[in-house]
Design a protein around this motif. Structure first.
Motif, PDB file in Angstrom:
ATOM      1  N   UNK A   8       0.806  -1.210   0.000  1.00  0.00           N
ATOM      2  CA  UNK A   8       0.000   0.000   0.000  1.00  0.00           C
ATOM      3  C   UNK A   8       0.839   1.260   0.000  1.00  0.00           C
ATOM      4  N   UNK A   9       0.209   2.333  -0.412  1.00  0.00           N
ATOM      5  CA  UNK A   9       0.804   3.669  -0.330  1.00  0.00           C
ATOM      6  C   UNK A   9      -0.005   4.496   0.668  1.00  0.00           C
ATOM      7  N   UNK A  15      -8.774   2.139  -3.446  1.00  0.00           N
ATOM      8  CA  UNK A  15      -8.297   3.506  -3.324  1.00  0.00           C
ATOM      9  C   UNK A  15      -9.141   4.280  -2.323  1.00  0.00           C
ATOM     10  N   UNK A  16      -8.510   5.253  -1.695  1.00  0.00           N
ATOM     11  CA  UNK A  16      -9.250   6.174  -0.844  1.00  0.00           C
ATOM     12  C   UNK A  16     -10.207   6.984  -1.703  1.00  0.00           C
ATOM     13  N   UNK A  17     -11.284   7.422  -1.096  1.00  0.00           N
ATOM     14  CA  UNK A  17     -12.298   8.168  -1.846  1.00  0.00           C
ATOM     15  C   UNK A  17     -11.732   9.420  -2.501  1.00  0.00           C
ATOM     16  N   UNK A  18     -10.774  10.041  -1.855  1.00  0.00           N
ATOM     17  CA  UNK A  18     -10.260  11.316  -2.377  1.00  0.00           C
ATOM     18  C   UNK A  18      -9.438  11.131  -3.660  1.00  0.00           C
ATOM     19  N   UNK A  78      -4.162   6.131   4.395  1.00  0.00           N
ATOM     20  CA  UNK A  78      -3.998   5.190   3.300  1.00  0.00           C
ATOM     21  C   UNK A  78      -4.494   5.829   2.004  1.00  0.00           C
ATOM     22  N   UNK A  79      -3.692   5.707   0.976  1.00  0.00           N
ATOM     23  CA  UNK A  79      -4.035   6.266  -0.337  1.00  0.00           C
ATOM     24  C   UNK A  79      -4.547   5.163  -1.261  1.00  0.00           C
ATOM     25  N   UNK A  80      -3.792   4.070  -1.323  1.00  0.00           N
ATOM     26  CA  UNK A  80      -4.149   2.989  -2.243  1.00  0.00           C
ATOM     27  C   UNK A  80      -3.479   1.704  -1.790  1.00  0.00           C
ATOM     28  N   UNK A 125      -2.230   2.420  -8.614  1.00  0.00           N
ATOM     29  CA  UNK A 125      -1.207   1.618  -7.939  1.00  0.00           C
ATOM     30  C   UNK A 125      -0.966   0.361  -8.752  1.00  0.00           C
ATOM     31  N   UNK A 126       0.299  -0.026  -8.835  1.00  0.00           N
ATOM     32  CA  UNK A 126       0.638  -1.240  -9.575  1.00  0.00           C
ATOM     33  C   UNK A 126       1.832  -1.906  -8.904  1.00  0.00           C
ATOM     34  N   UNK A 127       2.010  -3.167  -9.200  1.00  0.00           N
ATOM     35  CA  UNK A 127       3.147  -3.886  -8.619  1.00  0.00           C
ATOM     36  C   UNK A 127       3.877  -4.660  -9.706  1.00  0.00           C
ATOM     37  N   UNK A 128       5.182  -4.633  -9.620  1.00  0.00           N
ATOM     38  CA  UNK A 128       6.060  -5.374 -10.526  1.00  0.00           C
ATOM     39  C   UNK A 128       6.753  -6.432  -9.688  1.00  0.00           C
ATOM     40  N   UNK A 129       6.174  -7.605  -9.649  1.00  0.00           N
ATOM     41  CA  UNK A 129       6.715  -8.661  -8.788  1.00  0.00           C
ATOM     42  C   UNK A 129       8.128  -9.078  -9.220  1.00  0.00           C
TER      43      UNK A 129
END
Length: 118
Positions: free
Chosen positions: A35-36, A59-62, A47-49, A69-73
């Motif tokens: 998470x970010x 994602x947060x409502x704002x 928490x943002x995402x 958000x993405x992940x590169x495993x």
């Protein structure tokens, strides 16, 4: 345990974009969620995402569709693409991991500063 190092912050004008990176010290393939978060001056960290191991995101409502958000495993890295930034989103952005599927880590990296000018 895992150590996380954030980068990619900077100074941008309102409406601008940045891509934040979070490099992990070990494989994130098996980590339940990443998470970010962000913390603005004088405010609590929020928490943002987040992105789950299977790729599901929330994602947060704002965020209102402006962040991705993405992940590169393969490279043990999580990204946050942030678009249409607002001055009130000036903050230090942090990443974190949920190893047990329930709790975020109770320690933080140095974060990366995002400053949005009006």
């Amino acid at each position: 345990q895992v150590q996380l190092v954030e980068s990619g912050g900077g100074l941008v004008q309102a409406g601008g974009s940045l891509r934040l990176s979070c490099a992990a010290s070990r494989s994130i393939l098996g980590i339940n969620a990443m998470g970010w978060f962000r913390q603005a001056p004088g405010k609590q960290r929020e928490l943002v995402a987040a992105i789950a191991r299977g790729g599901m995101t929330n994602y947060a409502d704002f965020v209102e569709g402006r962040f991705t958000i993405s992940r590169d495993n393969a490279n043990n890295t999580v990204y946050l693409q942030i678009n249409r930034l607002k001055p009130e989103e000036t903050a230090v952005y942090y990443c974190n991991a949920r190893l047990d599927g329930i709790n975020w880590l109770n320690y933080w990296g140095q974060g990366t500063q995002v400053t949005v000018s009006s």
